[in-house]
Design a protein around this motif. Structure first.
Motif, PDB file in Angstrom:
ATOM      1  N   PRO A 103     -14.255  30.063  60.151  1.00  0.00           N
ATOM      2  CA  PRO A 103     -13.802  31.245  60.898  1.00  0.00           C
ATOM      3  C   PRO A 103     -12.301  31.178  61.148  1.00  0.00           C
ATOM      4  CG  PRO A 103     -15.787  30.327  61.874  1.00  0.00           C
ATOM      5  CD  PRO A 103     -15.323  29.357  60.820  1.00  0.00           C
ATOM      6  N   GLY A 104     -11.620  32.281  60.914  1.00  0.00           N
ATOM      7  CA  GLY A 104     -10.183  32.351  61.130  1.00  0.00           C
ATOM      8  C   GLY A 104      -9.353  31.878  59.951  1.00  0.00           C
ATOM      9  N   SER A 105      -9.995  31.431  58.866  1.00  0.00           N
ATOM     10  CA  SER A 105      -9.213  30.986  57.712  1.00  0.00           C
ATOM     11  C   SER A 105      -8.650  32.187  56.975  1.00  0.00           C
ATOM     12  CB  SER A 105     -10.067  30.115  56.778  1.00  0.00           C
ATOM     13  OG  SER A 105     -11.162  30.831  56.297  1.00  0.00           O
ATOM     14  N   ARG A 106      -7.571  31.997  56.262  1.00  0.00           N
ATOM     15  CA  ARG A 106      -6.895  33.091  55.573  1.00  0.00           C
ATOM     16  C   ARG A 106      -7.173  33.037  54.076  1.00  0.00           C
ATOM     17  NH1 ARG A 106      -3.381  36.232  58.168  1.00  0.00           N
ATOM     18  NH2 ARG A 106      -2.852  35.636  60.263  1.00  0.00           N
ATOM     19  N   VAL A 107      -7.284  34.214  53.486  1.00  0.00           N
ATOM     20  CA  VAL A 107      -7.476  34.360  52.049  1.00  0.00           C
ATOM     21  C   VAL A 107      -6.368  35.271  51.556  1.00  0.00           C
ATOM     22  CG1 VAL A 107      -9.023  35.204  50.251  1.00  0.00           C
ATOM     23  CG2 VAL A 107      -9.965  34.123  52.288  1.00  0.00           C
ATOM     24  N   SER A 108      -5.748  34.931  50.446  1.00  0.00           N
ATOM     25  CA  SER A 108      -4.657  35.757  49.946  1.00  0.00           C
ATOM     26  C   SER A 108      -5.182  37.076  49.411  1.00  0.00           C
ATOM     27  CB  SER A 108      -3.878  35.023  48.850  1.00  0.00           C
ATOM     28  OG  SER A 108      -4.630  34.988  47.662  1.00  0.00           O
ATOM     29  N   SER A 109      -4.354  38.115  49.498  1.00  0.00           N
ATOM     30  CA  SER A 109      -4.757  39.431  49.008  1.00  0.00           C
ATOM     31  C   SER A 109      -4.957  39.418  47.501  1.00  0.00           C
ATOM     32  CB  SER A 109      -3.737  40.489  49.404  1.00  0.00           C
ATOM     33  OG  SER A 109      -2.483  40.191  48.826  1.00  0.00           O
ATOM     34  N   SER A 110      -4.223  38.578  46.788  1.00  0.00           N
ATOM     35  CA  SER A 110      -4.417  38.520  45.339  1.00  0.00           C
ATOM     36  C   SER A 110      -5.804  37.991  45.004  1.00  0.00           C
ATOM     37  CB  SER A 110      -3.341  37.671  44.663  1.00  0.00           C
ATOM     38  OG  SER A 110      -3.379  36.350  45.157  1.00  0.00           O
ATOM     39  N   CYS A 111      -6.298  37.092  45.818  1.00  0.00           N
ATOM     40  CA  CYS A 111      -7.655  36.585  45.624  1.00  0.00           C
ATOM     41  C   CYS A 111      -8.653  37.711  45.865  1.00  0.00           C
ATOM     42  CB  CYS A 111      -7.922  35.423  46.572  1.00  0.00           C
ATOM     43  SG  CYS A 111      -9.591  34.771  46.484  1.00  0.00           S
ATOM     44  N   LEU A 112      -8.446  38.475  46.920  1.00  0.00           N
ATOM     45  CA  LEU A 112      -9.348  39.596  47.209  1.00  0.00           C
ATOM     46  C   LEU A 112      -9.283  40.641  46.113  1.00  0.00           C
ATOM     47  CD1 LEU A 112      -8.814  40.167  51.033  1.00  0.00           C
ATOM     48  CD2 LEU A 112     -10.802  39.172  49.907  1.00  0.00           C
ATOM     49  N   ALA A 135      11.385  42.323  38.582  1.00  0.00           N
ATOM     50  CA  ALA A 135      10.019  42.729  38.916  1.00  0.00           C
ATOM     51  C   ALA A 135       9.715  42.450  40.383  1.00  0.00           C
ATOM     52  CB  ALA A 135       9.023  42.008  38.018  1.00  0.00           C
ATOM     53  N   ARG A 136      10.144  41.308  40.876  1.00  0.00           N
ATOM     54  CA  ARG A 136       9.897  40.971  42.288  1.00  0.00           C
ATOM     55  C   ARG A 136      10.660  41.905  43.219  1.00  0.00           C
ATOM     56  NH1 ARG A 136      10.320  34.473  41.566  1.00  0.00           N
ATOM     57  NH2 ARG A 136       8.147  34.117  41.027  1.00  0.00           N
ATOM     58  N   SER A 137      11.861  42.293  42.829  1.00  0.00           N
ATOM     59  CA  SER A 137      12.665  43.154  43.696  1.00  0.00           C
ATOM     60  C   SER A 137      12.098  44.564  43.765  1.00  0.00           C
ATOM     61  CB  SER A 137      14.118  43.198  43.214  1.00  0.00           C
ATOM     62  OG  SER A 137      14.220  43.912  41.986  1.00  0.00           O
ATOM     63  N   GLN A 138      11.403  45.003  42.724  1.00  0.00           N
ATOM     64  CA  GLN A 138      10.843  46.345  42.692  1.00  0.00           C
ATOM     65  C   GLN A 138       9.430  46.405  43.252  1.00  0.00           C
ATOM     66  OE1 GLN A 138      11.272  47.532  38.602  1.00  0.00           O
ATOM     67  NE2 GLN A 138      13.389  48.167  38.896  1.00  0.00           N
ATOM     68  N   ALA A 139       8.826  45.266  43.490  1.00  0.00           N
ATOM     69  CA  ALA A 139       7.440  45.226  43.968  1.00  0.00           C
ATOM     70  C   ALA A 139       7.329  45.644  45.429  1.00  0.00           C
ATOM     71  CB  ALA A 139       6.863  43.830  43.774  1.00  0.00           C
ATOM     72  N   GLY A 140       8.391  45.558  46.168  1.00  0.00           N
ATOM     73  CA  GLY A 140       8.357  45.896  47.592  1.00  0.00           C
ATOM     74  C   GLY A 140       7.878  44.711  48.421  1.00  0.00           C
ATOM     75  N   PRO A 141       7.903  44.879  49.724  1.00  0.00           N
ATOM     76  CA  PRO A 141       7.515  43.774  50.606  1.00  0.00           C
ATOM     77  C   PRO A 141       6.002  43.524  50.536  1.00  0.00           C
ATOM     78  CG  PRO A 141       7.934  45.748  51.883  1.00  0.00           C
ATOM     79  CD  PRO A 141       8.318  46.060  50.462  1.00  0.00           C
ATOM     80  N   ILE A 142       5.642  42.288  50.747  1.00  0.00           N
ATOM     81  CA  ILE A 142       4.225  41.924  50.783  1.00  0.00           C
ATOM     82  C   ILE A 142       3.697  42.252  52.177  1.00  0.00           C
ATOM     83  CG2 ILE A 142       2.608  39.994  50.693  1.00  0.00           C
ATOM     84  CD1 ILE A 142       4.527  38.660  48.714  1.00  0.00           C
ATOM     85  N   ARG A 143       2.613  43.023  52.191  1.00  0.00           N
ATOM     86  CA  ARG A 143       1.994  43.369  53.469  1.00  0.00           C
ATOM     87  C   ARG A 143       0.819  42.443  53.705  1.00  0.00           C
ATOM     88  NH1 ARG A 143       2.183  48.626  50.940  1.00  0.00           N
ATOM     89  NH2 ARG A 143      -0.015  48.249  50.597  1.00  0.00           N
ATOM     90  N   GLN A 144       0.742  41.904  54.891  1.00  0.00           N
ATOM     91  CA  GLN A 144      -0.370  41.039  55.257  1.00  0.00           C
ATOM     92  C   GLN A 144      -1.114  41.664  56.415  1.00  0.00           C
ATOM     93  OE1 GLN A 144       1.029  37.113  56.104  1.00  0.00           O
ATOM     94  NE2 GLN A 144       1.464  36.651  53.982  1.00  0.00           N
TER      95      GLN A 144
END
Length: 74
Positions: free
Chosen positions: A59-68, A15-24
């Motif tokens: 300000p400037g803190s990061r939030v994961s895309s899964s959270c969004l 599943a991880r190999s087929q998910a593709g790269p994580i875009r940030q």
């Protein structure tokens, strides 16, 4: 039990190999929330609701895309 674990580990790897790269990318959460609230303005007015948003993030803190994604899907 070992065979079940190996099967699950293999499926997870597949599943991880087929998910593709994580875009940030950077997202301005203030703009995101403002847009969501603007889109809901008609509904909140119709239901006589008041909505306020306040940032608790630094300000400037990061939030994961899964959270969004989880937040926007609710």
């Amino acid at each position: 039990m070992d065979q079940s674990k190996r099967i699950l580990d293999g499926l997870l790897t597949l599943a991880r190999s087929q998910a593709g790269p994580i875009r940030q990318h950077d997202v301005d959460l203030a703009d995101l929330v403002s847009g969501i609230l603007a889109g809901a303005a008609g509904e909140t007015t119709a239901r006589d609701l008041a909505v306020r948003a306040r940032s608790m993030a630094r300000p400037g803190s990061r939030v994961s895309s899964s959270c969004l994604n989880a937040w926007s899907a609710t």
